[in-house]
Design a protein around this motif. Structure first.
Motif, mmCIF file in Angstrom:
data_model
loop_
_atom_site.group_PDB
_atom_site.id
_atom_site.type_symbol
_atom_site.label_atom_id
_atom_site.label_comp_id
_atom_site.label_asym_id
_atom_site.label_seq_id
_atom_site.Cartn_x
_atom_site.Cartn_y
_atom_site.Cartn_z
ATOM 1 N N TYR A 135 0.837 -1.200 0.000
ATOM 2 C CA TYR A 135 0.000 0.000 0.000
ATOM 3 C C TYR A 135 0.873 1.252 0.000
ATOM 4 O O TYR A 135 0.640 2.193 -0.769
ATOM 5 N N ARG A 136 1.912 1.260 0.829
ATOM 6 C CA ARG A 136 2.796 2.426 0.872
ATOM 7 C C ARG A 136 3.525 2.626 -0.449
ATOM 8 O O ARG A 136 3.794 3.752 -0.867
ATOM 9 N N GLU A 137 3.828 1.502 -1.127
ATOM 10 C CA GLU A 137 4.602 1.613 -2.361
ATOM 11 C C GLU A 137 3.884 2.401 -3.455
ATOM 12 O O GLU A 137 4.533 3.022 -4.296
ATOM 13 N N ALA B 220 -7.942 -5.848 3.887
ATOM 14 C CA ALA B 220 -7.145 -6.932 3.296
ATOM 15 C C ALA B 220 -7.972 -8.152 2.913
ATOM 16 O O ALA B 220 -7.409 -9.195 2.584
ATOM 17 N N ALA B 221 -9.305 -8.036 2.937
ATOM 18 C CA ALA B 221 -10.128 -9.174 2.525
ATOM 19 C C ALA B 221 -9.867 -9.519 1.060
ATOM 20 O O ALA B 221 -9.839 -10.692 0.679
ATOM 21 N N PRO C 164 -4.731 -6.717 -4.836
ATOM 22 C CA PRO C 164 -5.840 -5.857 -5.273
ATOM 23 C C PRO C 164 -5.966 -4.562 -4.473
ATOM 24 O O PRO C 164 -6.230 -3.507 -5.052
ATOM 25 N N ALA C 165 -5.763 -4.621 -3.163
ATOM 26 C CA ALA C 165 -6.006 -3.421 -2.352
ATOM 27 C C ALA C 165 -5.061 -2.285 -2.736
ATOM 28 O O ALA C 165 -5.470 -1.126 -2.841
ATOM 29 N N ALA C 166 -3.787 -2.617 -2.987
ATOM 30 C CA ALA C 166 -2.835 -1.582 -3.377
ATOM 31 C C ALA C 166 -3.240 -0.977 -4.720
ATOM 32 O O ALA C 166 -3.157 0.242 -4.918
ATOM 33 N N ILE C 167 -3.713 -1.814 -5.641
ATOM 34 C CA ILE C 167 -4.090 -1.322 -6.969
ATOM 35 C C ILE C 167 -5.354 -0.464 -6.874
ATOM 36 O O ILE C 167 -5.463 0.579 -7.522
ATOM 37 N N VAL C 168 -6.293 -0.900 -6.033
ATOM 38 C CA VAL C 168 -7.515 -0.116 -5.824
ATOM 39 C C VAL C 168 -7.165 1.282 -5.306
ATOM 40 O O VAL C 168 -7.705 2.292 -5.767
ATOM 41 N N ASN C 169 -6.235 1.335 -4.372
ATOM 42 C CA ASN C 169 -5.882 2.636 -3.799
ATOM 43 C C ASN C 169 -5.035 3.475 -4.746
ATOM 44 O O ASN C 169 -5.062 4.710 -4.667
ATOM 45 N N ALA C 170 -4.298 2.814 -5.640
ATOM 46 C CA ALA C 170 -3.616 3.560 -6.699
ATOM 47 C C ALA C 170 -4.658 4.126 -7.664
ATOM 48 O O ALA C 170 -4.585 5.282 -8.084
ATOM 49 N N HIS C 171 -5.652 3.297 -8.002
ATOM 50 C CA HIS C 171 -6.747 3.716 -8.882
ATOM 51 C C HIS C 171 -7.432 4.965 -8.338
ATOM 52 O O HIS C 171 -7.764 5.890 -9.078
ATOM 53 N N ARG C 172 -7.601 5.013 -7.020
ATOM 54 C CA ARG C 172 -8.281 6.137 -6.382
ATOM 55 C C ARG C 172 -7.563 7.461 -6.692
ATOM 56 O O ARG C 172 -8.195 8.498 -6.805
ATOM 57 N N PHE C 173 -6.226 7.423 -6.843
ATOM 58 C CA PHE C 173 -5.489 8.652 -7.158
ATOM 59 C C PHE C 173 -5.220 8.813 -8.650
ATOM 60 O O PHE C 173 -5.210 9.933 -9.162
ATOM 61 N N ILE C 174 -5.002 7.687 -9.344
ATOM 62 C CA ILE C 174 -4.695 7.768 -10.778
ATOM 63 C C ILE C 174 -5.840 8.458 -11.518
ATOM 64 O O ILE C 174 -5.615 9.253 -12.431
ATOM 65 N N PHE C 175 -7.079 8.167 -11.118
ATOM 66 C CA PHE C 175 -8.221 8.713 -11.844
ATOM 67 C C PHE C 175 -8.822 9.939 -11.147
ATOM 68 O O PHE C 175 -9.930 10.349 -11.453
ATOM 69 N N ARG D 103 -17.010 -3.879 1.140
ATOM 70 C CA ARG D 103 -17.540 -2.563 0.788
ATOM 71 C C ARG D 103 -18.174 -2.569 -0.595
ATOM 72 O O ARG D 103 -18.606 -1.522 -1.073
ATOM 73 N N GLY D 104 -18.165 -3.715 -1.250
ATOM 74 C CA GLY D 104 -18.800 -3.818 -2.555
ATOM 75 C C GLY D 104 -18.060 -3.086 -3.662
ATOM 76 O O GLY D 104 -18.656 -2.712 -4.676
ATOM 77 N N ILE D 105 -16.754 -2.875 -3.490
ATOM 78 C CA ILE D 105 -15.977 -2.214 -4.537
ATOM 79 C C ILE D 105 -15.794 -3.188 -5.703
ATOM 80 O O ILE D 105 -15.547 -4.372 -5.496
ATOM 81 N N GLN D 106 -15.920 -2.662 -6.921
ATOM 82 C CA GLN D 106 -15.681 -3.483 -8.112
ATOM 83 C C GLN D 106 -14.162 -3.561 -8.318
ATOM 84 O O GLN D 106 -13.593 -2.879 -9.169
ATOM 85 N N VAL D 107 -13.521 -4.421 -7.516
ATOM 86 C CA VAL D 107 -12.057 -4.422 -7.455
ATOM 87 C C VAL D 107 -11.441 -4.840 -8.790
ATOM 88 O O VAL D 107 -10.539 -4.180 -9.314
ATOM 89 N N THR D 108 -11.959 -5.933 -9.341
ATOM 90 C CA THR D 108 -11.383 -6.430 -10.596
ATOM 91 C C THR D 108 -11.530 -5.388 -11.698
ATOM 92 O O THR D 108 -10.607 -5.184 -12.502
ATOM 93 N N LYS D 109 -12.671 -4.702 -11.713
ATOM 94 C CA LYS D 109 -12.891 -3.656 -12.711
ATOM 95 C C LYS D 109 -11.848 -2.546 -12.546
ATOM 96 O O LYS D 109 -11.272 -2.066 -13.535
#
Lengths: 153, 261
Positions: free
Chosen positions: B139-141, B177-178, B195-206, B241-247
């Motif tokens: 996550y920090r990375e 971390a689920a 997935p969690a790290a990518i989701v949180n990167a997505h939150r800033f990338i977009f 939380r019902g996030i569409q992680v794979t998407k």
């Protein structure tokens, strides 16, 4: 009271974990794109191959030495089969490489499996390419009944 | 509300089931994976079964509390808010990653023993507590903070509703971390970002206000980054939380491809 600094006694809780190394680069990106692109191309190539070999004319019954010999005298089929061979081998090898990375967790196991995989790839591609380009459709002293019609022109 | 219901039950004795508005109560057995290197079992994992009286409105966390408070105080698990937002009590309940505080007992078939295990792929410290450090290191990375240039604006950084909606889904992450610990690629060697790290990167990338998208894409364009995702959708299924992680992962992939070509 001892004077040992406590920092030496208690290791940092974050010590044990580190990503082994950064492996940034476009390699996995291109291989991901290649898998999709080659997959689409292979569908056309393979089903074209199956249609021409198994369905056109007498279908599967006319496949013999003469049929293959005749086919490989044409540069069109040489290129078609070469493309099919190379794309299928790259596509398949890359797929199995991915599976090895996903299922083998020890570096040594991965190394051995991938070495075997790449060895099989090199042998198959080299042999296949050699055969496609050096195939002799009309070998000397062969039974004329087995040869393609182009041998008698 | 719960306290009132319990008081009512205590007054009425054992016949509460017939009382109007009463919550049905039942016995439920929890089969819990125990690990404590300091116990007599040493490094061995054992399975303990506990039977507790539970109400129809109880969650798995309530049952765990009851076990810890009334039967075996050595049972160890994490929980903080107990209301599905702190992300502390993700665990594998009946083979699926869930938050113990968001999973009602009646939804996981209390007729049979309910298995409770720590989440997979992370080192177990004790019982249901895992070492989250590898997870947070990934996550920090990805640099989960706003990156901008130029002078600070003297007022808010204005964003249109459409720009906000673009990454709305991935802002919901609670870092439980689920998802990461449900990913079979993460289980293999723990090198995958997860997935969690990518989701949180997505939150800033977009995020239209952020200027670090290129750096984050560069970080995730790694052999262990987004390209290890096999789209098995385990993460999307696991997300409490019902996030569409794979998407979200696929959107990051697409951003990388459009950047490269």
């Amino acid at each position: 009271m001892t004077t040992t600094p406590s920092a030496q006694v208690i290791p940092s809780p974050r010590d044990p974990y580190a990503r082994r190394k950064t492996t940034r680069g476009n390699y996995e990106l291109y291989s991901w794109v290649f898998m999709r692109a080659s997959g689409v191309l292979l569908i056309v190539l393979i089903f074209g191959h199956l249609f021409v070999n198994l369905m056109v004319g007498e279908g599967v019954h006319r496949i013999d030495f003469a049929f293959v010999g005749g086919k490989w005298t044409s540069p069109f089929w040489q290129v078609w089969d070469l493309l099919m061979l190379w794309l299928a081998m790259f596509h398949g090898t890359n797929g199995v490489r991915t599976i090895i990375n996903d299922y083998a967790s020890r570096d040594l196991t991965r190394g051995i499996l991938k070495t075997l995989l790449y060895l099989a790839f090199v042998i198959t591609v080299a042999l296949g390419t050699l055969v496609i380009f050096t195939f002799e459709p009309c070998p000397a002293n062969a039974d004329p009944a087995l040869l393609a019609s182009i041998c008698f022109e | 509300m719960t306290a009132v219901a319990e008081n009512t039950r205590a007054d009425a004795g054992t016949q509460t089931d017939d009382a109007p508005g009463a919550v049905a109560s039942f016995e439920v057995t929890l089969k819990i994976r125990r690990y404590n290197p300091e116990s007599e079992h040493g490094e061995n994992v054992i399975w303990d079964e506990f039977t507790v009286q539970a109400h129809g409105t109880d969650r798995v966390l309530d049952a765990l509390h009851k076990i810890k408070w009334e039967q075996d105080g050595s049972l160890t698990f994490r929980r903080s808010c107990a209301h599905g937002i702190c992300g502390s009590d993700a665990m594998r309940i009946n083979g699926r990653n869930r938050l113990a505080c968001k999973t009602l007992l009646k939804d996981v078939n209390p007729d049979k023993p309910i298995t409770v295990e720590p989440i997979k792929g992370l080192p177990v410290v004790k019982d249901l507590v895992v070492d989250m450090e590898p997870f947070f290191a990934s996550y920090r990375e990805i640099m989960p903070f706003l990156i901008t240039s130029g002078n600070e604006p003297s007022r808010e950084r204005i964003q249109s509703q459409a720009d906000r909606d673009r990454f709305d889904d991935t802002t919901k992450c609670i870092l439980c971390a689920a998802c990461t610990s449900s990913c079979p690629v993460f289980w293999t060697d723990g090198q995958y970002f997860g997935p969690a790290a990518i989701v949180n990167a997505h939150r800033f990338i977009f995020d239209s206000r952020d200027e670090g998208a290129q750096q984050r894409l560069e970080i995730l364009n790694d052999k262990e980054g987004v390209w290890r995702c096999r789209t098995t959708f385990n993460c999307t299924e696991a997300c409490p939380r019902g996030i569409q992680v794979t998407k979200a992962i696929q959107e990051v992939k697409r951003a990388m491809i459009t950047r490269a070509f």
